[in-house]
Design a protein around this motif. Structure first.
Motif, mmCIF file in Angstrom:
data_model
loop_
_atom_site.group_PDB
_atom_site.id
_atom_site.type_symbol
_atom_site.label_atom_id
_atom_site.label_comp_id
_atom_site.label_asym_id
_atom_site.label_seq_id
_atom_site.Cartn_x
_atom_site.Cartn_y
_atom_site.Cartn_z
ATOM 1 N N ASP A 8 13.537 3.239 11.868
ATOM 2 C CA ASP A 8 13.212 3.797 13.180
ATOM 3 C C ASP A 8 11.860 4.465 13.113
ATOM 4 N N PRO A 9 10.785 3.793 13.568
ATOM 5 C CA PRO A 9 10.793 2.540 14.296
ATOM 6 C C PRO A 9 11.092 1.334 13.389
ATOM 7 N N GLY A 10 11.550 0.265 14.026
ATOM 8 C CA GLY A 10 11.773 -0.989 13.326
ATOM 9 C C GLY A 10 13.082 -1.622 13.722
ATOM 10 N N ALA A 36 -0.551 -0.893 -4.701
ATOM 11 C CA ALA A 36 -1.823 -0.161 -4.769
ATOM 12 C C ALA A 36 -1.691 1.161 -4.043
ATOM 13 N N SER A 37 -2.076 2.234 -4.723
ATOM 14 C CA SER A 37 -1.966 3.538 -4.077
ATOM 15 C C SER A 37 -2.982 4.493 -4.672
ATOM 16 N N ARG A 38 -2.989 5.720 -4.105
ATOM 17 C CA ARG A 38 -3.961 6.734 -4.529
ATOM 18 C C ARG A 38 -3.735 7.138 -5.987
ATOM 19 N N THR A 39 -2.457 7.276 -6.379
ATOM 20 C CA THR A 39 -2.133 7.731 -7.734
ATOM 21 C C THR A 39 -1.553 6.556 -8.533
ATOM 22 N N LEU A 40 -2.343 6.070 -9.487
ATOM 23 C CA LEU A 40 -1.949 4.861 -10.217
ATOM 24 C C LEU A 40 -0.615 5.032 -10.951
ATOM 25 N N THR A 41 -0.384 6.222 -11.527
ATOM 26 C CA THR A 41 0.850 6.408 -12.313
ATOM 27 C C THR A 41 2.095 6.188 -11.455
ATOM 28 N N LYS A 42 2.007 6.532 -10.159
ATOM 29 C CA LYS A 42 3.178 6.319 -9.294
ATOM 30 C C LYS A 42 3.448 4.822 -9.093
ATOM 31 N N CYS A 43 2.379 4.026 -9.046
ATOM 32 C CA CYS A 43 2.550 2.565 -8.926
ATOM 33 C C CYS A 43 3.212 2.040 -10.202
ATOM 34 N N VAL A 78 2.509 23.602 2.429
ATOM 35 C CA VAL A 78 3.979 23.514 2.502
ATOM 36 C C VAL A 78 4.442 22.210 1.856
ATOM 37 N N LYS A 79 3.747 21.109 2.172
ATOM 38 C CA LYS A 79 4.114 19.816 1.566
ATOM 39 C C LYS A 79 4.049 19.907 0.035
ATOM 40 N N ALA A 80 2.991 20.518 -0.475
ATOM 41 C CA ALA A 80 2.819 20.605 -1.932
ATOM 42 C C ALA A 80 3.909 21.452 -2.581
ATOM 43 N N ILE A 140 0.862 -1.194 0.000
ATOM 44 C CA ILE A 140 0.000 0.000 0.000
ATOM 45 C C ILE A 140 0.892 1.236 0.000
ATOM 46 N N GLY A 141 0.664 2.145 -0.955
ATOM 47 C CA GLY A 141 1.477 3.358 -1.089
ATOM 48 C C GLY A 141 2.418 3.212 -2.276
ATOM 49 N N ALA A 142 2.810 4.361 -2.827
ATOM 50 C CA ALA A 142 3.720 4.330 -3.980
ATOM 51 C C ALA A 142 4.739 5.461 -3.870
ATOM 52 N N GLY A 143 5.192 5.729 -2.643
ATOM 53 C CA GLY A 143 6.217 6.743 -2.429
ATOM 54 C C GLY A 143 7.611 6.101 -2.445
ATOM 55 N N GLY A 144 8.569 6.828 -1.881
ATOM 56 C CA GLY A 144 9.952 6.351 -1.876
ATOM 57 C C GLY A 144 10.110 5.025 -1.143
ATOM 58 N N VAL A 145 9.436 4.884 -0.006
ATOM 59 C CA VAL A 145 9.575 3.654 0.792
ATOM 60 C C VAL A 145 8.941 2.481 0.045
ATOM 61 N N ALA A 146 7.785 2.728 -0.562
ATOM 62 C CA ALA A 146 7.114 1.668 -1.336
ATOM 63 C C ALA A 146 7.982 1.225 -2.509
ATOM 64 N N GLN A 168 -5.247 1.304 -8.552
ATOM 65 C CA GLN A 168 -5.595 2.560 -7.896
ATOM 66 C C GLN A 168 -6.442 2.206 -6.680
ATOM 67 N N LEU A 169 -6.161 2.847 -5.537
ATOM 68 C CA LEU A 169 -6.880 2.481 -4.306
ATOM 69 C C LEU A 169 -6.910 3.649 -3.340
ATOM 70 N N ASP A 170 -8.078 3.872 -2.725
ATOM 71 C CA ASP A 170 -8.116 4.761 -1.566
ATOM 72 C C ASP A 170 -8.031 3.860 -0.341
HETATM 73 P P1 NDP Z 1 5.379 9.274 0.524
HETATM 74 O O1 NDP Z 1 4.561 10.449 0.909
HETATM 75 O O2 NDP Z 1 6.422 9.429 -0.520
HETATM 76 O O3 NDP Z 1 4.408 8.080 0.074
HETATM 77 C C1 NDP Z 1 3.189 7.806 0.713
HETATM 78 C C2 NDP Z 1 2.316 7.113 -0.301
HETATM 79 O O4 NDP Z 1 1.059 6.782 0.314
HETATM 80 C C3 NDP Z 1 2.004 8.007 -1.512
HETATM 81 O O5 NDP Z 1 2.202 7.268 -2.683
HETATM 82 C C4 NDP Z 1 0.541 8.363 -1.306
HETATM 83 O O6 NDP Z 1 -0.185 8.568 -2.465
HETATM 84 C C5 NDP Z 1 0.044 7.122 -0.602
HETATM 85 N N1 NDP Z 1 -1.217 7.409 0.085
HETATM 86 C C6 NDP Z 1 -1.477 8.383 0.982
HETATM 87 N N2 NDP Z 1 -2.769 8.340 1.345
HETATM 88 C C7 NDP Z 1 -3.330 7.321 0.661
HETATM 89 C C8 NDP Z 1 -4.641 6.786 0.594
HETATM 90 N N3 NDP Z 1 -5.637 7.274 1.317
HETATM 91 N N4 NDP Z 1 -4.843 5.723 -0.199
HETATM 92 C C9 NDP Z 1 -3.851 5.197 -0.944
HETATM 93 N N5 NDP Z 1 -2.597 5.673 -0.925
HETATM 94 C C10 NDP Z 1 -2.348 6.723 -0.138
HETATM 95 O O7 NDP Z 1 6.033 8.711 1.854
HETATM 96 P P2 NDP Z 1 7.282 7.728 2.043
HETATM 97 O O8 NDP Z 1 7.283 6.687 1.005
HETATM 98 O O9 NDP Z 1 8.494 8.519 2.236
HETATM 99 O O10 NDP Z 1 6.884 7.069 3.463
HETATM 100 C C11 NDP Z 1 5.900 6.057 3.521
HETATM 101 C C12 NDP Z 1 5.652 5.660 4.969
HETATM 102 O O11 NDP Z 1 6.872 5.247 5.564
HETATM 103 C C13 NDP Z 1 5.124 6.800 5.855
HETATM 104 O O12 NDP Z 1 4.179 6.249 6.722
HETATM 105 C C14 NDP Z 1 6.331 7.238 6.632
HETATM 106 O O13 NDP Z 1 5.990 7.807 7.872
HETATM 107 C C15 NDP Z 1 7.041 5.911 6.810
HETATM 108 N N6 NDP Z 1 8.488 6.024 7.052
HETATM 109 C C16 NDP Z 1 9.032 5.230 8.028
HETATM 110 C C17 NDP Z 1 10.380 5.277 8.301
HETATM 111 C C18 NDP Z 1 10.959 4.354 9.314
HETATM 112 O O14 NDP Z 1 12.193 4.207 9.366
HETATM 113 N N7 NDP Z 1 10.186 3.674 10.136
HETATM 114 C C19 NDP Z 1 11.268 6.203 7.599
HETATM 115 C C20 NDP Z 1 10.636 6.910 6.510
HETATM 116 C C21 NDP Z 1 9.276 6.844 6.284
HETATM 117 P P3 NDP Z 1 0.070 9.838 -3.444
HETATM 118 O O15 NDP Z 1 1.267 9.419 -4.239
HETATM 119 O O16 NDP Z 1 -1.157 9.951 -4.239
HETATM 120 O O17 NDP Z 1 0.336 11.024 -2.561
#
Ligand code: NDP
Length: 411
Positions: free
Chosen positions: A153-155, A34-41, A298-300, A8-14, A65-67
């Motif tokens: 951290d945590p982990g 699966a994440s909010r923005t399909l193109t990122k997946c 600010v995030k945006a 779940i999620g498509a950010g850097g960690v995913a 694509q998933l909420d």
């Molecule tokens: P990002 O913001 O880059 O990615 C978060 C992803 O979650 C985005 O792709 C976002 O979608 C998606 N998302 C948010 N809301 C929803 C929703 N309602 N439904 C579906 N998808 C959703 O964050 P990171 O990848 O950097 O971090 C991910 C997680 O890892 C966070 O929880 C962060 O706190 C945690 N983390 C933990 C660390 C540790 O060492 N324990 C260190 C770093 C991070 P969209 O692309 O559309 O915005």
């Protein structure tokens, strides 16, 4: 044996988690991102193909694509993909809905951050008791494996505590978890993971566990300098952090504190943003009548953390300074990992903060698949055997080092 992973999620960690799942798809089976923005997946899938990360090329790798706030959609996606392990690396706002879907479908759950509600920050300790731990009995009754906070951290730092207790100490006095990023991304100002979550950690009082009680203090008021292996002398600030909320309960130590390294430039930018109200999570109305949340604006405006990866240079060092006694002798160790931003980018096209957070949940998934960590109840990382976890992490790119520290060095 549990198989098939839903990320779940498509950010850097995913991105990192998906690469590492792909490299182990002989054990983990099919992968769905699966994440909010399909193109990122889909970008992650492209990256996996570009880097040749898929171990078994016939293995299924798909996107949806998933909420993740929508429990019913989550349940049907889990069923449709036959996923038995869910790695939640979306935002911490979705933890409760993802956990709910896992409990309803009886599949394994894990995350890397404590649950958050949009309108609350820096909650009363122990924070886990406000959300995740309320479902512990239900997980046990249903035999659902839930591993909380299994990033770095945590982990991993929680596993370091358990490892120190198991192998190095009869009695632990203090644990100082220290997280330093000595890297440079070349941008004026950016956060290394989700800016909204990152700032929310620091905008209110920080909770820390000192002499077996919770103490609240304003952020960035206590600092010290520590000479780290590899990255050298760094300034670190006492802050609150997720892991303190479980370690205070699960590890028998007088004090568990968390320190994070910040440059003077970072503190300056942060202070201006905070003192002008731009880090507030509470909505405000503009003169035009538009309601906005300053923190979301600010995030945006800030760089997407994932976009920092190509230019990132330098290393991170995250570890625990543990002090106590073994066989009647005073003992101090620093147990840590060093991670190189550029090496991470070369391997999986992410920076080291995403890498250190994205590899551990995949190691945990492998241990669940093998049955070693298939706890069939809810646990924090320090409650399970650290040995197989740290051993596997070493093979997957996050080796652990241990130094004996002389008391004068750690003062
Ligand atoms: P990002 O913001 O880059 O990615 C978060 C992803 O979650 C985005 O792709 C976002 O979608 C998606 N998302 C948010 N809301 C929803 C929703 N309602 N439904 C579906 N998808 C959703 O964050 P990171 O990848 O950097 O971090 C991910 C997680 O890892 C966070 O929880 C962060 O706190 C945690 N983390 C933990 C660390 C540790 O060492 N324990 C260190 C770093 C991070 P969209 O692309 O559309 O915005």
């Amino acid at each position: 044996m549990k198989k098939n992973v839903l990320i779940i999620g498509a950010g850097g960690v995913a991105n990192v988690a998906a690469h590492k799942c792909a490299r182990n798809n002989d054990i983990l089976g099919d992968i769905c991102i699966a994440s909010r923005t399909l193109t990122k997946c889909d970008d992650i899938i492209e990256s996996i193909h570009r880097k040749g990360s898929l171990k078994q090329s016939a293995g299924r790798l798909q996107s949806r694509q998933l909420d993740a706030m929508d429990v019913v959609s989550l349940e049907s996606l889990i069923r449709e993909t036959g996923s038995q392990i869910v790695i939640n690396v979306g935002s911490p706002f979705v933890n409760m809905s993802v956990l709910q879907a896992c409990m309803r479908t009886g599949v394994a759950y894990m995350d890397t951050a404590i649950h958050e509600e949009q309108d609350k920050i820096c909650e009363q300790p122990p924070w886990y008791a406000n959300y995740e731990w309320k479902h512990r009995d239900q997980c046990r009754e249903k035999g659902v494996t839930a591993i909380l906070g299994v990033g770095f951290d945590p982990g991993v730092v929680n596993a370091y505590c358990a490892y120190a207790r198991k192998h190095y100490f009869d009695r632990i006095d203090t644990i100082d978890i220290m997280d330093v990023n000595a890297g440079d991304h070349g941008r004026y100002f950016a956060t290394n993971f989700d800016a909204e979550i990152n700032f929310r950690e620091f905008t209110e009082a920080v909770w820390t566990w000192v002499d077996r009680r919770w103490v609240a203090m304003p952020v960035h008021t206590e600092k010290r300098s520590y000479d780290f292996p590899v990255v050298g002398k760094q300034t670190i600030y006492l802050t609150g952090h997720d892991e303190l909320h479980s370690l205070s309960r699960n590890i028998d130590a007088n004090s568990v504190r968390f320190w994070m390294g910040f440059s003077a430039h970072y503190i300056n930018c942060f202070t201006v943003l905070k003192n002008t109200g731009l880090l507030s999570e509470q909505p405000v109305r503009t003169a035009e009548g538009v309601e906005i949340v300053p923190l979301k604006v600010v995030k945006a405006c800030l760089p997407d953390p994932a976009s920092l990866a190509p230019d990132y240079k330098g290393k991170t060092c995250i570890g625990n300074l543990v002090k106590g006694e073994k066989d009647g002798r005073r003992t101090e160790i620093f147990i840590y990992n060093v991670c190189d931003h550029h090496a991470c980018y070369e391997e999986v096209e992410s920076q080291a903060i995403s890498y250190t957070a994205g590899v551990p949940p995949v190691a945990a998934a492998i241990l669940i698949a093998r049955g070693t960590w298939d706890t069939k109840t809810m646990v924090n990382v320090e409650e399970v055997d650290p040995d197989p976890f740290l051993e596997l992490l070493g093979k997957m790119g996050l080796p652990t080092s241990i130094e004996n520290v002389s008391p004068s060095e750690s003062a």
